[in-house]
Structure formats: structure tokens, C-alpha cells
Motif scaffolding. Sequence first.
Motif, PDB file in Angstrom:
ATOM      1  N   THR A 204      28.152  65.460  53.936  1.00 13.86           N
ATOM      2  CA  THR A 204      29.614  65.417  53.675  1.00 13.86           C
ATOM      3  C   THR A 204      30.326  66.413  55.036  1.00 13.86           C
ATOM      4  O   THR A 204      29.376  66.982  55.786  1.00 13.86           O
ATOM      5  N   PRO A 205      31.634  66.483  55.110  1.00 14.34           N
ATOM      6  CA  PRO A 205      32.009  67.286  56.397  1.00 14.34           C
ATOM      7  C   PRO A 205      31.797  68.888  56.126  1.00 14.34           C
ATOM      8  O   PRO A 205      31.297  69.471  57.040  1.00 14.34           O
TER       9      PRO A 205
ATOM     10  N   LEU B 176      36.067  58.494  58.105  1.00  9.16           N
ATOM     11  CA  LEU B 176      34.299  58.612  58.767  1.00  9.16           C
ATOM     12  C   LEU B 176      33.408  58.411  57.722  1.00  9.16           C
ATOM     13  O   LEU B 176      33.375  59.015  56.817  1.00  9.16           O
TER      14      LEU B 176
ATOM     15  N   ALA C 292      36.103  61.069  54.102  1.00 13.92           N
ATOM     16  CA  ALA C 292      34.740  61.094  54.624  1.00 13.92           C
ATOM     17  C   ALA C 292      33.989  60.251  53.494  1.00 13.92           C
ATOM     18  O   ALA C 292      34.179  60.786  52.467  1.00 13.92           O
TER      19      ALA C 292
ATOM     20  N   MET D 281      29.322  59.041  57.263  1.00 10.92           N
ATOM     21  CA  MET D 281      28.775  59.940  57.882  1.00 10.92           C
ATOM     22  C   MET D 281      27.692  60.117  56.853  1.00 10.92           C
ATOM     23  O   MET D 281      27.696  59.654  55.950  1.00 10.92           O
TER      24      MET D 281
ATOM     25  N   PRO E 225      27.298  58.430  62.657  1.00 12.73           N
ATOM     26  CA  PRO E 225      28.611  58.128  61.973  1.00 12.73           C
ATOM     27  C   PRO E 225      29.280  57.128  62.654  1.00 12.73           C
ATOM     28  O   PRO E 225      29.235  56.852  64.000  1.00 12.73           O
TER      29      PRO E 225
ATOM     30  N   VAL F 125      32.173  65.616  62.924  1.00 16.65           N
ATOM     31  CA  VAL F 125      33.043  66.539  62.028  1.00 16.65           C
ATOM     32  C   VAL F 125      33.589  67.671  62.782  1.00 16.65           C
ATOM     33  O   VAL F 125      34.946  67.897  63.001  1.00 16.65           O
TER      34      VAL F 125
ATOM     35  N   SER G  33      26.555  63.499  62.770  1.00 10.30           N
ATOM     36  CA  SER G  33      27.544  63.668  62.045  1.00 10.30           C
ATOM     37  C   SER G  33      28.280  64.902  62.051  1.00 10.30           C
ATOM     38  O   SER G  33      29.513  65.120  62.081  1.00 10.30           O
TER      39      SER G  33
ATOM     40  N   ASN H 294      30.158  59.469  52.453  1.00  8.65           N
ATOM     41  CA  ASN H 294      28.605  59.858  52.751  1.00  8.65           C
ATOM     42  C   ASN H 294      27.872  58.537  52.441  1.00  8.65           C
ATOM     43  O   ASN H 294      27.584  58.296  51.510  1.00  8.65           O
TER      44      ASN H 294
END
Length: 164
Positions: free
Chosen positions: A65-66, A60, A93, A62, A116, A78, A74, A95
Amino acid sequence: MAFHFSRAVPLFARAARSIPRSGLGCKFQGPIFNAAQIRLLSNETRAAIDKAIASSPVVLFMKGTPEMPQCGYSRATVKILGIQGVDPKKFAAFNVLDDTELKEGIKEYSKWPTIPQLYINKEFIGGCDILVSMHQNGELAELLEKEGVLAPEEESEPTTPTSS
């Protein structure tokens, strides 16, 4: 020799013509960028993106961050991947806010203008809108299962009745 943008526009316009999209759920066909938005993706950036996409079965790109998404799209993406049960060991992921070249490069790489962006087994799936649609109609669950990227179901330990 002076560069004449008006001569370059037809070249870029041809490059931006109808681009068939592959992948489940991504049914858009047509120019995504206009001639003024297209730039050439450097070999270095393309190689870095190729490496990132190959780094994990589910990738991903995005904003944030997750653990700390920096935009609602985003965050929603997630959350959908979590609800679907994507295996964290098969997920990476990146960034895009940390690297301007990556942020602009991934849009050109995929020919998709927003972030994303989700890749599964090196195939571009789509952005948040596509994922929401696929999540709602069941296509995403089918795809994730077919691609083998779901976390294994935890086996509950058999409970034995205790006597007092």
C-alpha cells in the motif's frame, strides 16, 4: 482430443509480436512476453481491471500500500508521485499481493511484465523505471499538470504585522 502445445505456439507467438506502446515515456516496442508466458485474461478479470483504472484519475497497481509498500520499486513510485504533488483525492492504489489474479492479470492487460504500473486518466504510463526517467527529465511534471491531477496549491494566509 489431446491438446498439442506445439500447434498453439505459433498463435501465441503472433499475439506477442511487436506491440506499440502509447503514452509519454513508454517507448518500448517488441514482444514483452514469450509464447509460454501468455495466457488468456478472463473477461471477469479484465472487467475488474477496467473498473479499477476508471475509479480514479491516477491509479497505481503496486506491491503493498502507499503507506506500507512491499517492494523498493513500489516505494520509489509512491515517493515520486508524492514529490510531484499528486492530489490524494485523485489517486487510488491497488495492492496486487492481495489478489493473484490481479497480479498476473494487470501484466497481461497492459502487456507490461513488471509491477508497479501507473495509469493516468485510463492511459498506461509505465513502471518504476519509466517514472524515474520521466521524473528526472521533467516529462512527468508536465503530464501531471496537463492531466489536472496535482493537488491545489495551498494559499498561505496573508500575515499582518502585529504591533506590540
